[in-house]
Design a protein around this motif. Structure first.
Motif, PDB file in Angstrom:
ATOM      1  N   ARG B 156     -12.395  17.428   1.391  1.00 48.80           N
ATOM      2  CA  ARG B 156     -13.008  16.748   2.580  1.00 48.80           C
ATOM      3  C   ARG B 156     -14.603  17.000   2.206  1.00 48.80           C
ATOM      4  O   ARG B 156     -14.769  18.235   2.545  1.00 48.80           O
ATOM      5  CB  ARG B 156     -12.515  17.341   3.913  1.00 48.80           C
ATOM      6  N   SER B 161      -9.035  20.971   1.146  1.00 46.50           N
ATOM      7  CA  SER B 161      -8.339  20.507   2.385  1.00 46.50           C
ATOM      8  C   SER B 161      -6.984  21.118   2.386  1.00 46.50           C
ATOM      9  O   SER B 161      -6.348  21.012   1.284  1.00 46.50           O
ATOM     10  CB  SER B 161      -8.390  19.064   2.750  1.00 46.50           C
ATOM     11  N   HIS B 215      -8.681  17.741   8.788  1.00 48.32           N
ATOM     12  CA  HIS B 215      -8.887  16.413   8.882  1.00 48.32           C
ATOM     13  C   HIS B 215      -7.842  15.738   9.766  1.00 48.32           C
ATOM     14  O   HIS B 215      -7.848  14.714  10.246  1.00 48.32           O
ATOM     15  CB  HIS B 215      -8.787  15.911   7.233  1.00 48.32           C
ATOM     16  N   TYR B 218      -9.078  15.795  13.109  1.00 41.40           N
ATOM     17  CA  TYR B 218      -9.788  14.771  13.294  1.00 41.40           C
ATOM     18  C   TYR B 218      -9.176  13.410  13.547  1.00 41.40           C
ATOM     19  O   TYR B 218      -9.667  12.642  14.299  1.00 41.40           O
ATOM     20  CB  TYR B 218     -10.734  14.859  12.131  1.00 41.40           C
TER      21      TYR B 218
END
Lengths: 255, 255
Positions: B156, B161, B215, B218
């Motif tokens: 990312r 990640s 991620h 998010y």
């Protein structure tokens, strides 16, 4: 409170370290050797960015109490007093009262970069002192002196190394546990989660992790198998070395 | 035979991929979505380096069979037909016979970089097709067509990640086991060892790994929790997508 591990210096974004507590790890061998030297009675270690910087520093300091130490490609540097084996820094008669100007391929540069990115003192961590460093960092974090904690792995030529990530993961575990005990549950960012998982999968396999790593295999090929054994022992020392931008010295003056 | 994992594209050294078999992983979500689209009947996916490149490609191709897909900051791009949720690419009436010009923040660039560094076709891997890709790579390696195998994690914004490293670790395990069964014991480099350990520590926790990753958190904040569930299922497809430098298509024409 965010808890992160930067897996290799190449991945270090300067903004990531501002306002955070930071420890640098280079298990094979810079941070193991620095910790050993200070725990054995050296006054200070000066991490240098080049062989030339180390030589200039030692000359300027006066060679009476100064020693030159470190390695290039794992080997003793011509004109240097000591290499980068922690075993060379154990004897009181060698290191007590000495200031060691120290250059290594990965570790000393990572320490200097971490300080430049962080702007405040950097903890020096290895397997041989990981619990002591973790404990001091938990104390500093709980005193509200930081927005987060980052462990920087020195790696090898800019790439990740298994032994540093293993040590970082053990430190993450201890810091996470320590903070939770005082009522703070830190948010684990991906780097910290990866390190924690890798360490959990290899718990009790410390020497195996070092011996099967790329750098561990290289050091064994050079005849440094004993260094791996020494560096793989957990918590041999209570020493907490700290780098203030100029030199590394013991925070707790203990061995 | 060396087996390695490049933990983030930032760590990609071009010489590392020459002469090696390479797979690219972007679990959240590019390689999951590409695999789903092709397994659902799309003709091909064109990984693009920018929104503009995708638009130019679709225009040149003629919009009859072309679709624009992808995301910026996780969201649908203005003027695009589809986002980057694999769920949007499931319906036959949407994707069958289509050529999809596809841009995402991390994954499509990693695929293109991998091809540039490797110079030969790149496998596209995600959790939903990891066993199929592993099996094909073992076959290709045993046919003597490579000096080694590298799994590249898209990560990312250039950083590692957790979900990609988890997938890479599962693939390393399958490839290691597959090669050993045919009499080749690959040498695990540090990146592969780290991925393997992290995956071993999180076995059976696939959805948790995705949901607790940076991620993943998010994407959940954007309302894409269902994507995580879809992308976390192991081996939903037998599809093995391959990128030939121009487009991604199914090697085995299977779903």
């Amino acid at each position: 409170m965010k808890l992160d591990v930067v897996i290799a210096p190449t991945l270090l974004a300067e903004d990531k370290l501002r306002g955070r507590l930071c420890a640098v790890v280079d298990v094979l061998r810079a941070t193991s050797t620095i910790t050993t030297a200070l725990a054995s009675g050296a006054d200070a270690v000066y991490p240098c960015l080049s062989v030339e910087e180390a030589k200039r520093g030692a000359d300027k300091h006066g060679r009476g109490s100064a020693l030159l130490g470190g390695e290039e490609r794992g080997q003793l540097i011509p004109g240097f007093d000591l290499g980068n084996s922690p075993l060379e820094y154990l004897a009181a008669e060698v290191v007590v009262g000495k200031d060691i100007f120290f250059y290594t391929t990965n570790g000393t540069g990572a320490i200097r970069r971490a300080y430049a990115a962080c702007g405040c003192p950097i903890y020096i961590a290895a397997l041989i002192n990981m619990s002591a460093v973790s404990s001091v960092m938990v104390g500093a974090a709980s005193a509200g002196r930081a927005e987060g904690i980052v462990i920087l792995c020195s790696g090898r030529y800019g790439k990740p190394s298994a032994e540093d990530l293993f040590c970082a993961g053990l430190i993450v575990y201890q810091i996470f546990t320590g903070l939770r005990e005082i009522g703070t549950v830190p948010l684990l960012l991906d780097g910290a989660g990866i390190a924690l998982g890798f360490a959990a999968a290899n718990r009790e396999r410390s020497l195996d992790v070092l011996a099967s790593s790329e750098h561990g295999r290289y050091l064994q090929s050079l005849g440094f198998a004993q260094d791996l054994e020494f560096a793989s022992r957990l918590d041999s020392y209570e020493a907490v070395p700290i780098f203030d931008g100029d030199r590394v010295f013991l925070l707790n003056g203990d061995s």
